[in-house]
Design an enzyme around this catalytic site. Structure first.
Site, PDB file in Angstrom:
ATOM      1  N   CYS A 120       0.812  -1.224   0.000  1.00 28.37           N
ATOM      2  CA  CYS A 120       0.000   0.000   0.000  1.00 28.37           C
ATOM      3  C   CYS A 120       0.842   1.269   0.000  1.00 28.37           C
ATOM      4  O   CYS A 120       0.408   2.297  -0.534  1.00 28.37           O
ATOM      5  CB  CYS A 120      -0.985   0.004   1.164  1.00 28.37           C
ATOM      6  SG  CYS A 120      -0.228   0.115   2.800  1.00 28.37           S
ATOM      7  N   CYS A 128      -3.471  -2.619  -1.063  1.00 30.39           N
ATOM      8  CA  CYS A 128      -2.417  -3.502  -0.552  1.00 30.39           C
ATOM      9  C   CYS A 128      -2.003  -4.613  -1.510  1.00 30.39           C
ATOM     10  O   CYS A 128      -1.244  -5.501  -1.122  1.00 30.39           O
ATOM     11  CB  CYS A 128      -2.874  -4.116   0.777  1.00 30.39           C
ATOM     12  SG  CYS A 128      -3.147  -2.870   2.058  1.00 30.39           S
ATOM     13  N   LYS A 192      -5.803  -8.058  11.931  1.00 30.56           N
ATOM     14  CA  LYS A 192      -5.682  -6.632  11.613  1.00 30.56           C
ATOM     15  C   LYS A 192      -7.048  -6.135  11.161  1.00 30.56           C
ATOM     16  O   LYS A 192      -7.562  -6.554  10.125  1.00 30.56           O
ATOM     17  CB  LYS A 192      -4.633  -6.415  10.520  1.00 30.56           C
ATOM     18  CG  LYS A 192      -4.463  -4.950  10.110  1.00 30.56           C
ATOM     19  CD  LYS A 192      -3.430  -4.837   8.991  1.00 30.56           C
ATOM     20  CE  LYS A 192      -3.267  -3.403   8.532  1.00 30.56           C
ATOM     21  NZ  LYS A 192      -2.292  -3.290   7.420  1.00 30.56           N
ATOM     22  N   ARG A 214     -10.368  -0.357   2.588  1.00 27.79           N
ATOM     23  CA  ARG A 214      -9.725  -1.676   2.688  1.00 27.79           C
ATOM     24  C   ARG A 214     -10.582  -2.679   3.440  1.00 27.79           C
ATOM     25  O   ARG A 214     -10.086  -3.689   3.940  1.00 27.79           O
ATOM     26  CB  ARG A 214      -8.348  -1.519   3.341  1.00 27.79           C
ATOM     27  CG  ARG A 214      -7.402  -0.670   2.500  1.00 27.79           C
ATOM     28  CD  ARG A 214      -6.106  -0.358   3.200  1.00 27.79           C
ATOM     29  NE  ARG A 214      -5.285   0.509   2.346  1.00 27.79           N
ATOM     30  CZ  ARG A 214      -4.412   1.377   2.795  1.00 27.79           C
ATOM     31  NH1 ARG A 214      -4.220   1.515   4.103  1.00 27.79           N
ATOM     32  NH2 ARG A 214      -3.717   2.128   1.967  1.00 27.79           N
ATOM     33  N   LYS A 245      -4.025  -5.934  15.900  1.00 25.24           N
ATOM     34  CA  LYS A 245      -3.886  -4.517  15.568  1.00 25.24           C
ATOM     35  C   LYS A 245      -5.252  -3.966  15.173  1.00 25.24           C
ATOM     36  O   LYS A 245      -5.939  -4.590  14.362  1.00 25.24           O
ATOM     37  CB  LYS A 245      -2.896  -4.364  14.407  1.00 25.24           C
ATOM     38  CG  LYS A 245      -2.720  -2.958  13.892  1.00 25.24           C
ATOM     39  CD  LYS A 245      -1.840  -2.933  12.643  1.00 25.24           C
ATOM     40  CE  LYS A 245      -1.684  -1.513  12.109  1.00 25.24           C
ATOM     41  NZ  LYS A 245      -0.885  -1.467  10.875  1.00 25.24           N
ATOM     42  N   SER A 272      -1.260   4.593  15.121  1.00 23.47           N
ATOM     43  CA  SER A 272      -1.074   6.036  15.000  1.00 23.47           C
ATOM     44  C   SER A 272      -2.217   6.837  15.604  1.00 23.47           C
ATOM     45  O   SER A 272      -1.994   7.851  16.280  1.00 23.47           O
ATOM     46  CB  SER A 272      -0.910   6.408  13.532  1.00 23.47           C
ATOM     47  OG  SER A 272      -2.060   6.011  12.774  1.00 23.47           O
ATOM     48  N   TYR A 311       4.585   4.215  19.267  1.00 22.58           N
ATOM     49  CA  TYR A 311       5.330   5.431  18.946  1.00 22.58           C
ATOM     50  C   TYR A 311       5.807   6.144  20.211  1.00 22.58           C
ATOM     51  O   TYR A 311       6.549   7.122  20.122  1.00 22.58           O
ATOM     52  CB  TYR A 311       4.443   6.377  18.122  1.00 22.58           C
ATOM     53  CG  TYR A 311       3.994   5.766  16.814  1.00 22.58           C
ATOM     54  CD1 TYR A 311       4.789   5.839  15.682  1.00 22.58           C
ATOM     55  CD2 TYR A 311       2.769   5.099  16.718  1.00 22.58           C
ATOM     56  CE1 TYR A 311       4.390   5.267  14.489  1.00 22.58           C
ATOM     57  CE2 TYR A 311       2.357   4.526  15.524  1.00 22.58           C
ATOM     58  CZ  TYR A 311       3.171   4.615  14.414  1.00 22.58           C
ATOM     59  OH  TYR A 311       2.777   4.035  13.229  1.00 22.58           O
TER      60      TYR A 311
END
Length: 322
Positions: A120, A128, A192, A214, A245, A272, A311
């Site tokens: 992707c 993807c 996911k 997606r 995820k 994120s 992160y």
């Protein structure tokens, strides 16, 4: 009447009875790597997170190691003009991720490198895999994912992490790695979900779909058992580690996966949108940043994740190494 309050009376007592303790060893830190030199671009939607060219990526990894974090996950980011319908730049022999892996392993062999394997970030349409009549063609995508994983592996990646959610992707990659006699392990993005929490990542990686979404291949968040079935299939195909995820909205799936698959290291990704939500909220004064991140990361570990992609790993390391 049973008395519970004595267990919480002082900080020392609370520490004594705490069951879950976070450590920098729990974390995998994501990096976005770009072409060029001297590049360090802050991502507007993710305060404190940057896109790095390889030279400055190495400098940042040195800082990461100094606070005790030794595991990283690499994503490649390329200019729009280098993208095509097949995502060729992602599996070319000189692809940006493989070049970064080689540089990292030469400078810091102790770093454990995971690489994202998905088209992707490299396709002009942002999906993807290969398209057929505006739909992703699962089976024709598999050899391309296997080639990308192979290129990362020969560059020195410790783990390749297929995230495209194509049926059979782990098997295709395992066969290719085994054929080439490579010992690289597979971290499968097994469960996911098609999540709204990915928004800032698509800004960071320039990977938003140019049409549609997606949902036809990432999982529907309204399902209860499909995630466990996906994990079981990836294990059967040869996955070494497994993943759920995102994290915070899927703690129940993390917990169930940890119980059902105790012999496989379980990773969860604080994605994120989760990071941006907590970071922005803390900066706005809605809550204390240290407390909200420590609490959220503890909840992921308490649910059963052995490793957390976050992160916040570097900041956690800085604050706990003082």
């Amino acid at each position: 009447m049973k008395r519970f309050r004595p267990y919480r009376a002082t900080q020392e007592i609370r520490d004594q009875y705490a069951d879950i303790h976070l450590s920098v060893a729990d974390f995998i830190y994501p990096y976005f790597v770009v072409e060029g030199t001297g590049v360090k671009e802050e991502i507007p939607s993710m305060k404190g997170i940057y896109r790095f060219s390889v030279d400055l990526l190495l400098e940042d990894i040195r800082e990461l190691l100094s606070v005790g974090v030794n595991k990283i996950l690499l994503f490649g980011v390329i200019p729009a003009e280098e993208k095509d319908e097949k995502g060729s730049a992602g599996f070319a022999a000189d692809n940006i991720v493989s070049r970064a892996v080689r540089a990292i392993k030469k400078s810091f062999p102790e770093v454990i490198v995971f690489t994202d394997v998905c088209l992707c970030e490299y396709t002009s349409h942002g999906h993807c895999g290969l398209l057929h009549n505006h739909d992703v063609d699962n089976d024709s995508t598999l050899p391309l994912l296997a080639e990308m994983a192979y290129q990362h592996a020969v560059a020195g990646a410790d783990f390749v992490a297929p995230s495209a959610m194509m049926d059979g992707q782990v098997e295709a990659i395992r066969k290719r790695l085994d054929k080439e006699k490579l010992s690289t392990k597979i971290l499968a993005y097994s469960a996911k979900y098609a999540s709204a929490f990915y928004g800032p990542f698509r800004d960071a990686a320039g990977s938003a779909p140019s049409f549609g979404d997606r949902k036809a291949y990432q999982m529907d968040f309204r399902t209860k058992d499909q995630g466990l079935e996906e994990i079981a299939a990836d294990i059967e195909e040869g996955a070494d580690w497994i993943m759920v995820k995102p994290a915070l909205a899927y703690l129940d799936i993390i917990q169930r996966a940890s119980v059902r698959f105790p012999d496989y290291p379980l990773v969860s990704y604080q994605v994120s949108g989760e990071y941006a939500m907590l970071k922005t909220g803390a900066q706005a004064g809605f809550f204390d940043e240290d407390r909200i991140f420590f609490e959220s990361l503890t909840s992921i570990k308490r649910a059963g994740a052995q490793y957390i992609i976050t992160y916040y790993a570097k900041e956690f390391g800085k604050k706990t190494s003082k």
